[in-house]
Structure formats: C-alpha cells, structure tokens
Design a protein around this motif. Sequence first.
Motif, PDB file in Angstrom:
ATOM      1  N   VAL A  91       0.800  -1.220   0.000  1.00 12.77           N
ATOM      2  CA  VAL A  91       0.000   0.000   0.000  1.00 12.77           C
ATOM      3  C   VAL A  91       0.840   1.281   0.000  1.00 12.77           C
ATOM      4  N   SER A  92       2.175   1.166   0.121  1.00 11.14           N
ATOM      5  CA  SER A  92       2.927   2.412  -0.041  1.00 11.14           C
ATOM      6  C   SER A  92       4.101   2.305  -1.021  1.00 11.14           C
ATOM      7  N   VAL A  93       4.951   1.240  -0.887  1.00 11.46           N
ATOM      8  CA  VAL A  93       6.112   1.170  -1.795  1.00 11.46           C
ATOM      9  C   VAL A  93       5.663   1.076  -3.259  1.00 11.46           C
ATOM     10  N   LEU A  94       4.821   0.074  -3.551  1.00 16.06           N
ATOM     11  CA  LEU A  94       4.455  -0.113  -4.966  1.00 16.06           C
ATOM     12  C   LEU A  94       3.622   1.056  -5.507  1.00 16.06           C
ATOM     13  N   PRO A  95       2.617   1.543  -4.737  1.00 17.11           N
ATOM     14  CA  PRO A  95       1.903   2.725  -5.255  1.00 17.11           C
ATOM     15  C   PRO A  95       2.851   3.917  -5.497  1.00 17.11           C
ATOM     16  N   ALA A  96       3.873   4.088  -4.633  1.00 13.64           N
ATOM     17  CA  ALA A  96       4.813   5.200  -4.858  1.00 13.64           C
ATOM     18  C   ALA A  96       5.552   4.985  -6.175  1.00 13.64           C
ATOM     19  N   LEU A  97       5.911   3.713  -6.440  1.00 15.05           N
ATOM     20  CA  LEU A  97       6.575   3.408  -7.710  1.00 15.05           C
ATOM     21  C   LEU A  97       5.655   3.750  -8.890  1.00 15.05           C
ATOM     22  N   PHE A  98       4.391   3.304  -8.797  1.00 14.68           N
ATOM     23  CA  PHE A  98       3.458   3.550  -9.909  1.00 14.68           C
ATOM     24  C   PHE A  98       3.291   5.059 -10.135  1.00 14.68           C
ATOM     25  N   ASN A  99       3.267   5.820  -9.032  1.00 17.76           N
ATOM     26  CA  ASN A  99       3.124   7.278  -9.165  1.00 17.76           C
ATOM     27  C   ASN A  99       4.311   7.888  -9.888  1.00 17.76           C
ATOM     28  N   ASN A 100       5.502   7.311  -9.638  1.00 11.36           N
ATOM     29  CA  ASN A 100       6.701   7.856 -10.284  1.00 11.36           C
ATOM     30  C   ASN A 100       6.772   7.531 -11.772  1.00 11.36           C
ATOM     31  N   MET A 101       5.902   6.618 -12.222  1.00  7.52           N
ATOM     32  CA  MET A 101       6.007   6.183 -13.625  1.00  7.52           C
ATOM     33  C   MET A 101       5.272   7.108 -14.589  1.00  7.52           C
TER      34      MET A 101
END
Length: 446
Positions: free
Chosen positions: A298-308
């Motif tokens: 709920v935080s690491v992967l969503p942060a990655l997706f946001n950076n894409m």
Amino acid sequence: MAAARGEFSSRFGFLMAASGSAVGLGNIWGFPTNTASNGGAAFLFTYLILAFALGYPALMAELIIGRHTRSNAVAALNSISTGRKSQILAMGIGLVGIVTVSLILSFYAIVSGWMMAFFLDPLARILGLTGFSEWLTTDTELRNAIFVVIFMVFTVLIITAGVKDGIEKWATRLMPSLIGILVLLILYVFTLEGAMDGLRAYLVPDFSRVTDPQLLINAMGQAFFSLSLGVGTMLVYGSYISKDENLPVVGALVALLDVGIAVLAGLLILPAMYVALASGVEIFDDTGGLIAGPGLIVSVLPALFNNMGAIGILVALAFFSLMTIASLTSSISMLEVPVAYSVENRGMPRPKAAIIIGIIITFTSLLIVFNFDPLFDWVVNFTTERSQPLLSLFICVFAAWIWRRNEILDEIRHGSPEAEHGLFWKIWPFYVKFICPIAILAVYFQ
Ligand code: PFF
C-alpha cells in the motif's frame, strides 16, 4: 443428497478452481517477501522442497478423502472413521477447520478490501476524482469497513451460484486473466532500471540461512497456507472432482501451478521493489530488511506507480486487478467450506447458508477492522502458523492411520487403473503415514 451435489464439469474447471484457491495473496505478496527476507534463493529451494515433499502429499490426502466421500470436511472425516473415538476426533477436526477457515477469510477479506480500494484508485484518477482517490488510498477504518463488505458481497454472490455456475465459472474466467496480467507486468518491469538488482536479491542464494529454524518455519507455513491445506478447502474441492479424473496427476498440476505462480510473482515483486529504489522510493525498513508488510503493497508499490507517470496508472490498474482476482478466487474456496457443511449436514439451502455465513464472517472482519492492532496479527498468526499445520497433520493421520488402505487404493484406481504399480502408490502412503506428521511436528515445535 448425492444427486444435488455439484461437480466440476472438466479437468480444466477443477484446475482453475483449485489453483484459484491456492494462488492468492500468499503467492503474490507472501512468497516474494518471505523469499527476500529469508536469504533469497535459499528460501526458494527450501520452499520448493517442502511444497513438494510435504505440501503435495498432504494435498493428495485431502483430494482423495474428498472425492471418495463426496462430502464436506466434517462428514468426510466422519465417514472414513472406524470407531467411536475417531468419529469424535473427526468431528473436532472438521469443526476446528471450519472455524479456522472462517477466521482466515475474516482477515483475508480486510486485505482484499485494500486491494479493491487500490484497484479503484487509478480509475478515480483517470476520471479526475482527486478527493475520492485520496479517500481510497488513505488507511481509515471507514474505508476498510466499506471494502470488507463489498468484497464479501462478491464472495457470497459467487458461492450462492454453486459449484459449476459460481466457483468454476468464475475461476475459469479469472485465473487465465491473472496469469496473463502477471506475465505482462513482469515483462514490463524487466525493461526498467533497477529490475536486475531485484532479480539478484531474489535469486542469489544465501545458503548460510538454510539451516535457520525460522526459515524452515516460514517456508512450511508458506507452503501450507499457499496450498490452502488443513482447513478442508481442498477436501471439499476434491469432493467435486469427477470419478474419471486421475487424482495424483491433477493434484500435482495444482501444486505445480501454485508453486509456479509464486515463483513468477517473485519475478515481479522483487524487481519492482528495486525499480522503486532506483526511482527514489525507500524500500528498506529501520532494521535494514526489505519492507515486507502492508507497507510494501500500500505504499512502496503505489509510490513506484506514481513515479512512472501516465503509464503508472495502467500498471497500477493491472497490478491491483491481479491482487483482487487472486484474493477472490481464494476467498470463494474458503467460504465454500462452511457453506458445504451447512448445506449437507444442516440441510440449509445453499443461498441461505452462503448469506448467513457470509454475514457472520463479515461481522468478524469488521470486529478486526475496528480493533486492528490487538486482533489482526493475532488472528493471522493463530490461524496460519498454529491451526493450519496441525489440522493438516490430523488429516494426514486420518488418511494414513485411520482410513483403510485398500479403500484409498480403490479410490485412486478410479481414473488411474494402474495406480498400484505407479510411483505415487509406492511413495505416498509411507509419506503421509510417517514423514508428513513427523516433519510437521518437528517444524511446529521449533
Ligand atoms: N492459498 C491462499 C493464498 O495463498 O493466498 C490462502 C488460502 C486459501 C488459505 C484458502 C486457506 C484456504 F482455505
């Protein structure tokens, strides 16, 4: 009663349903993170050995008992019992299994609810609903409660429709989509910077960890949870398999699919974490280990997706649809256990049983949502680390010590007439009789 029971219409239908039960959050979230925090490929090898040496024989015990007795876990264990004492034990194991699986579903529904909320988030952003998107991704009791209810409604609706029109129909639609999405995501993540570091963290073994008791316990817990063992799920699904099916083969295919998808998920999650690292997201916790708990999803992967950027919205949509599908095909198998019991032993109509039990489990989930800190971890640990392996041990005891050996062979001979000359029959009875119980106890008491 027998005529009213459902049956999977084909081998493919059974395989999708049973692998749908097995493949869940445990594979896509639990396995990769367990691997990363337990010595990379050292865990992977231990897990593979345990899954095939302990998990597969225990899975077969459930499938064989289920298909032979054509009934739910309580009735099934009861009918292979040979005396009063074993009947009482059968009743106890069956009922504890029902309580355990219902508790598993009650925490599973909470996590699945998070996955649904995160699945809706990219859609909300596409539609420009910024406030709604913020609400979906903020951890509040209200959001968690609402999504538990929504997730449970889907689960109940599928189970209400029955074995063929509910479980099989949805599993055959959802599982191939899950595999497709998983493969596409892996291919995409591999093109990004940092992915190869993740691959290294996943696949380079730290063999000094192989003898670590904690690694063994984690690997065994992971194998039993992942194969949905001990709580009667596979036994009930086994009871819906056609008599013409070759059980050792379909059981092996389920185990292979389960393990294969877990290994594939590792190829996605670990590289994705290191891609996140390369884009500036923190992926290590205070102790220097990889973030593995809810923070990962709920935080690491969503942060990655946001950076894409823009493509991140699509990737997030694909990833959380993958998680939601994986959850749903597992949760329906959990609900089927108490429902099959209520229909067959208590004479309830299926829709009524599904709705009443669904409501009870939803209330239990809500109790956990509103008392998260004291309850959540306790329920997870109690059900998956304590209850599930012990129940599985008892099912092996029933199959190998209580049930008559010639009846087992007769059952396997359906669909596999040469069974007694095959490798399976040479090894399996000895395995479930001695190796599985001793190994489960040994790891348990570690
Ligand atoms: N096997 C599922 C997973 O790996 O997520 C979890 C599970 C399903 C556990 C069904 C128990 C069960 F009866």
